[in-house]
Design a protein around this motif. Structure first.
Motif, PDB file in Angstrom:
ATOM      1  N   ILE A 135       1.061  -0.768  -0.061  1.00 29.66           N
ATOM      2  CA  ILE A 135       0.009  -0.072  -0.193  1.00 29.66           C
ATOM      3  C   ILE A 135       0.705   1.401  -0.443  1.00 29.66           C
ATOM      4  O   ILE A 135       2.136   1.650   0.939  1.00 29.66           O
ATOM      5  N   VAL A 136       0.172   2.356  -0.798  1.00 25.52           N
ATOM      6  CA  VAL A 136       1.127   3.797  -1.226  1.00 25.52           C
ATOM      7  C   VAL A 136       0.564   4.161   0.650  1.00 25.52           C
ATOM      8  O   VAL A 136      -0.111   4.899   0.735  1.00 25.52           O
ATOM      9  N   LEU A 137       1.987   5.314   0.392  1.00 28.44           N
ATOM     10  CA  LEU A 137       2.130   6.207   1.626  1.00 28.44           C
ATOM     11  C   LEU A 137       0.925   7.106   1.744  1.00 28.44           C
ATOM     12  O   LEU A 137       0.819   7.227   2.319  1.00 28.44           O
ATOM     13  N   PRO A 138       1.059   7.844   0.171  1.00 30.23           N
ATOM     14  CA  PRO A 138       0.167   9.270   0.519  1.00 30.23           C
ATOM     15  C   PRO A 138      -1.385   8.311   0.976  1.00 30.23           C
ATOM     16  O   PRO A 138      -2.209   9.477   1.456  1.00 30.23           O
ATOM     17  N   GLU A 139      -1.420   7.576  -0.165  1.00 32.91           N
ATOM     18  CA  GLU A 139      -3.064   7.286   0.919  1.00 32.91           C
ATOM     19  C   GLU A 139      -3.535   6.818   1.937  1.00 32.91           C
ATOM     20  O   GLU A 139      -4.512   6.656   2.656  1.00 32.91           O
ATOM     21  N   VAL A 140      -2.264   5.798   2.997  1.00 37.56           N
ATOM     22  CA  VAL A 140      -2.141   5.963   4.339  1.00 37.56           C
ATOM     23  C   VAL A 140      -2.694   7.037   4.646  1.00 37.56           C
ATOM     24  O   VAL A 140      -3.697   7.064   5.544  1.00 37.56           O
ATOM     25  N   LEU A 141      -1.823   8.202   5.249  1.00 35.82           N
ATOM     26  CA  LEU A 141      -1.630   8.651   5.140  1.00 35.82           C
ATOM     27  C   LEU A 141      -3.234   9.764   5.260  1.00 35.82           C
ATOM     28  O   LEU A 141      -3.344  10.732   6.112  1.00 35.82           O
ATOM     29  N   ALA A 142      -3.239  10.153   4.249  1.00 42.47           N
ATOM     30  CA  ALA A 142      -4.239  10.245   3.567  1.00 42.47           C
ATOM     31  C   ALA A 142      -6.059  10.286   4.291  1.00 42.47           C
ATOM     32  O   ALA A 142      -7.104  10.292   4.623  1.00 42.47           O
ATOM     33  N   ALA A 143      -6.138   8.260   4.211  1.00 50.22           N
ATOM     34  CA  ALA A 143      -6.403   7.756   5.599  1.00 50.22           C
ATOM     35  C   ALA A 143      -6.948   8.076   6.447  1.00 50.22           C
ATOM     36  O   ALA A 143      -7.863   8.073   6.869  1.00 50.22           O
ATOM     37  N   HIS A 144      -6.052   8.485   6.771  1.00 49.09           N
ATOM     38  CA  HIS A 144      -5.922   9.165   8.951  1.00 49.09           C
ATOM     39  C   HIS A 144      -6.498  10.792   8.839  1.00 49.09           C
ATOM     40  O   HIS A 144      -6.526  11.674  10.018  1.00 49.09           O
ATOM     41  N   GLY A 145      -6.938  11.110   7.770  1.00 47.51           N
ATOM     42  CA  GLY A 145      -7.472  12.560   7.946  1.00 47.51           C
ATOM     43  C   GLY A 145      -6.291  13.541   7.653  1.00 47.51           C
ATOM     44  O   GLY A 145      -6.200  14.750   8.024  1.00 47.51           O
ATOM     45  N   ILE A 146      -5.199  12.892   7.135  1.00 46.49           N
ATOM     46  CA  ILE A 146      -4.213  13.981   7.391  1.00 46.49           C
ATOM     47  C   ILE A 146      -3.727  15.039   5.808  1.00 46.49           C
ATOM     48  O   ILE A 146      -4.546  14.623   4.941  1.00 46.49           O
ATOM     49  N   ALA A 147      -3.944  16.549   6.204  1.00 42.17           N
ATOM     50  CA  ALA A 147      -4.065  17.353   5.181  1.00 42.17           C
ATOM     51  C   ALA A 147      -3.109  18.668   5.083  1.00 42.17           C
ATOM     52  O   ALA A 147      -2.322  18.456   6.112  1.00 42.17           O
ATOM     53  N   LEU A 148      -3.026  18.704   3.583  1.00 47.21           N
ATOM     54  CA  LEU A 148      -1.326  19.861   3.813  1.00 47.21           C
ATOM     55  C   LEU A 148      -2.918  21.022   3.638  1.00 47.21           C
ATOM     56  O   LEU A 148      -3.574  21.635   2.847  1.00 47.21           O
ATOM     57  N   GLU A 149      -3.328  22.077   4.704  1.00 46.05           N
ATOM     58  CA  GLU A 149      -3.817  22.744   4.430  1.00 46.05           C
ATOM     59  C   GLU A 149      -3.696  24.456   3.914  1.00 46.05           C
ATOM     60  O   GLU A 149      -2.243  24.295   4.365  1.00 46.05           O
ATOM     61  N   PRO A 150      -4.608  25.209   3.932  1.00 44.77           N
ATOM     62  CA  PRO A 150      -3.379  26.230   3.093  1.00 44.77           C
ATOM     63  C   PRO A 150      -3.037  27.440   4.250  1.00 44.77           C
ATOM     64  O   PRO A 150      -1.637  27.413   4.160  1.00 44.77           O
ATOM     65  N   GLU A 151      -3.066  27.067   5.458  1.00 45.36           N
ATOM     66  CA  GLU A 151      -1.903  27.730   6.214  1.00 45.36           C
ATOM     67  C   GLU A 151      -0.305  26.881   6.795  1.00 45.36           C
ATOM     68  O   GLU A 151       0.556  28.136   6.524  1.00 45.36           O
ATOM     69  N   ARG A 152      -0.429  26.042   6.635  1.00 43.51           N
ATOM     70  CA  ARG A 152       0.232  24.917   6.930  1.00 43.51           C
ATOM     71  C   ARG A 152       1.291  24.883   5.291  1.00 43.51           C
ATOM     72  O   ARG A 152       2.281  25.376   5.996  1.00 43.51           O
ATOM     73  N   VAL A 153       0.589  24.709   3.977  1.00 38.08           N
ATOM     74  CA  VAL A 153       1.682  25.385   3.059  1.00 38.08           C
ATOM     75  C   VAL A 153       2.022  27.165   2.754  1.00 38.08           C
ATOM     76  O   VAL A 153       2.955  27.092   2.226  1.00 38.08           O
ATOM     77  N   ARG A 154       1.524  27.692   3.331  1.00 44.54           N
ATOM     78  CA  ARG A 154       1.796  29.417   3.982  1.00 44.54           C
ATOM     79  C   ARG A 154       2.908  29.074   4.402  1.00 44.54           C
ATOM     80  O   ARG A 154       4.096  30.527   3.964  1.00 44.54           O
ATOM     81  N   THR A 155       2.911  28.763   5.674  1.00 43.72           N
ATOM     82  CA  THR A 155       4.171  28.965   6.409  1.00 43.72           C
ATOM     83  C   THR A 155       5.262  28.723   5.619  1.00 43.72           C
ATOM     84  O   THR A 155       6.736  28.413   6.114  1.00 43.72           O
ATOM     85  N   PHE A 156       4.834  27.375   5.562  1.00 43.79           N
ATOM     86  CA  PHE A 156       6.108  26.553   4.969  1.00 43.79           C
ATOM     87  C   PHE A 156       6.731  28.038   3.618  1.00 43.79           C
ATOM     88  O   PHE A 156       7.750  27.779   3.370  1.00 43.79           O
ATOM     89  N   PHE A 157       5.763  28.137   2.706  1.00 42.31           N
ATOM     90  CA  PHE A 157       6.590  28.546   1.361  1.00 42.31           C
ATOM     91  C   PHE A 157       7.292  30.333   2.267  1.00 42.31           C
ATOM     92  O   PHE A 157       8.009  30.173   1.856  1.00 42.31           O
ATOM     93  N   GLU A 158       6.682  30.865   3.097  1.00 42.51           N
ATOM     94  CA  GLU A 158       7.758  31.973   4.005  1.00 42.51           C
ATOM     95  C   GLU A 158       8.544  32.154   4.425  1.00 42.51           C
ATOM     96  O   GLU A 158       9.348  32.567   4.657  1.00 42.51           O
ATOM     97  N   ARG A 159       8.062  30.633   5.436  1.00 42.34           N
ATOM     98  CA  ARG A 159       9.592  30.008   5.953  1.00 42.34           C
ATOM     99  C   ARG A 159      11.078  30.008   5.307  1.00 42.34           C
ATOM    100  O   ARG A 159      12.084  30.370   5.818  1.00 42.34           O
ATOM    101  N   ASN A 160      10.702  29.386   3.997  1.00 37.67           N
ATOM    102  CA  ASN A 160      11.427  29.075   3.402  1.00 37.67           C
ATOM    103  C   ASN A 160      12.016  29.888   1.727  1.00 37.67           C
ATOM    104  O   ASN A 160      12.760  29.948   1.118  1.00 37.67           O
ATOM    105  N   GLY A 161      11.392  31.068   2.147  1.00 36.02           N
ATOM    106  CA  GLY A 161      12.055  32.412   1.314  1.00 36.02           C
ATOM    107  C   GLY A 161      10.938  32.043  -0.293  1.00 36.02           C
ATOM    108  O   GLY A 161      12.127  31.965  -1.127  1.00 36.02           O
ATOM    109  N   ILE A 162       9.955  31.109  -0.060  1.00 39.22           N
ATOM    110  CA  ILE A 162       9.280  30.797  -1.495  1.00 39.22           C
ATOM    111  C   ILE A 162       7.907  31.665  -2.041  1.00 39.22           C
ATOM    112  O   ILE A 162       7.913  32.013  -0.958  1.00 39.22           O
ATOM    113  N   ALA A 163       8.293  32.602  -2.894  1.00 43.54           N
ATOM    114  CA  ALA A 163       7.216  33.691  -2.676  1.00 43.54           C
ATOM    115  C   ALA A 163       5.836  33.185  -4.020  1.00 43.54           C
ATOM    116  O   ALA A 163       5.828  31.415  -4.267  1.00 43.54           O
TER     117      ALA A 163
END
Length: 339
Positions: A135-163
């Motif tokens: 079984i593939v990892l992303p499907e296992v994680l998604a089955a547990h409700g894990i998600a990349l929410e906008p705030e998490r992605v926004r924080t990652f971009f800003e912390r790493n200097g990505i426009a």
């Protein structure tokens, strides 16, 4: 990241990793990791390119109750590029299947599209393990409700200097060639990305275009650069602020051969840890296969634990690796342009 010791559930050995150096621990130091029922199988590209992510994901899967062991073995796909592949590949396949059976493994969680296809292929030859679930990892994680929410992605971009252009970054998924037919990684990673963040490129899922890895390995650097640049330009045209991959080799290739869009593996976003793709070595330095004896690589068993890899400076046992094995493609597709 400092020294980390892993107990390999399929070889019953312990391996210490410290950056790009490794150590196979002596028998007195080994713990008993044999007998796991569900095993995390990160694969060589994850081990080499993203050890910090591997550790975090393994801990996550353990906490979720999804796995009770890990194996750092190579899936053996690169053996097909060895001069005596017709002997090595069946031998590895046999030993791998026997190891899975003897360890009592019933489920393998794979992190790499190439490993997923290869592990399934190997297990299918042996009735004793042909029903082991892969079984593939992303499907296992998604089955547990894990998600990349906008705030998490926004924080990652800003912390790493990505426009990024809008209120939150938009992401386009570069789908891996080995996943084109089944689409498990494609489905899984999209399940992890909040809807408003996702934009689709013209060529996606089953019609996805190669990142250029195979062209590079085939000695066609111009084609490799052309293919990578095309993916970046296609993502930009779709309105993406970044390319997200499910394959570490794709991440490395697209980071090196195009600069239209920043590239990140989805696990970087989930684990909030940026990989320095520009600072990575150009090929896989560590490949854990079989125990090396008599100054050469032997492919006759897993019982002693094992490696066929190299630290920053290859040792005598590992110097037998052919150039083709180090530079072999880790993504599938045409070496030339794919329509």
């Amino acid at each position: 990241m400092g020294r980390v010791v892993y107990e390999d559930a399929l070889t019953n050995s312990a391996i210490a990793l410290d950056g790009y150096a490794y150590e196979l621990l002596g028998r007195a130091d080994r713990k008993h990791g044999h007998g796991a029922r569900s095993v995390f199988f990160p694969g060589c590209s994850v081990i080499n390119f993203a050890q910090p992510l591997m550790s975090k994901v393994y801990e996550m899967l353990t906490d979720l109750g999804e796995v009770d062991g890990i194996s750092l073995l190579c899936c053996g796909k690169l053996l097909s590029f060895e001069p005596d592949a017709d002997v090595l590949c069946p031998a590895f396949r046999s030993e791998f299947s026997r190891s899975v059976a003897e360890a009592g493994v019933r489920r393998i969680v794979t992190a790499c599209p190439n490993c997923t296809a290869e592990v399934r292929r190997m297990l299918s030859f042996d009735p004793a393990v042909s029903d082991v679930e892969v079984i593939v990892l992303p499907e296992v994680l998604a089955a547990h409700g894990i998600a990349l929410e906008p705030e998490r992605v926004r924080t990652f971009f800003e912390r790493n200097g990505i426009a990024y252009a809008g209120d939150a970054p938009t992401l386009a998924v570069h789908d891996s060639c080995p996943d084109r037919t089944i689409g498990e990684f494609a489905r899984g990673v999209r399940s992890l990305i909040a809807g408003d963040l996702l934009v689709e490129m013209e060529h996606n899922r089953a019609s996805s275009l190669c990142c250029g890895s195979l062209a590079k390995a085939a000695g066609k650097p111009d084609a490799a650069t052309r293919q990578a640049k095309r993916r970046g330009e296609e993502g930009k045209s779709a309105g993406a602020d970044g390319l997200v991959t499910v394959c570490m080799s794709c991440s490395s290739q697209l980071s090196s051969f195009q600069d239209t869009l920043p590239v990140m593996h989805y696990l970087e976003l989930l684990c909030d840890e940026r990989i320095d793709w520009d600072g990575l070595p150009p090929y896989l330095q560590m490949r854990f296969l079989f125990e090396a004896r008599s100054g050469r690589r032997d492919y006759d068993g897993l019982s002693g634990g094992a490696c066929c890899g190299a630290s920053a400076v290859p040792d005598a046992d590992c110097a037998q690796t052919s150039p083709g094995a180090n530079s072999a493609p880790t993504d599938e597709g045409s070496a030339d342009e794919r329509a």
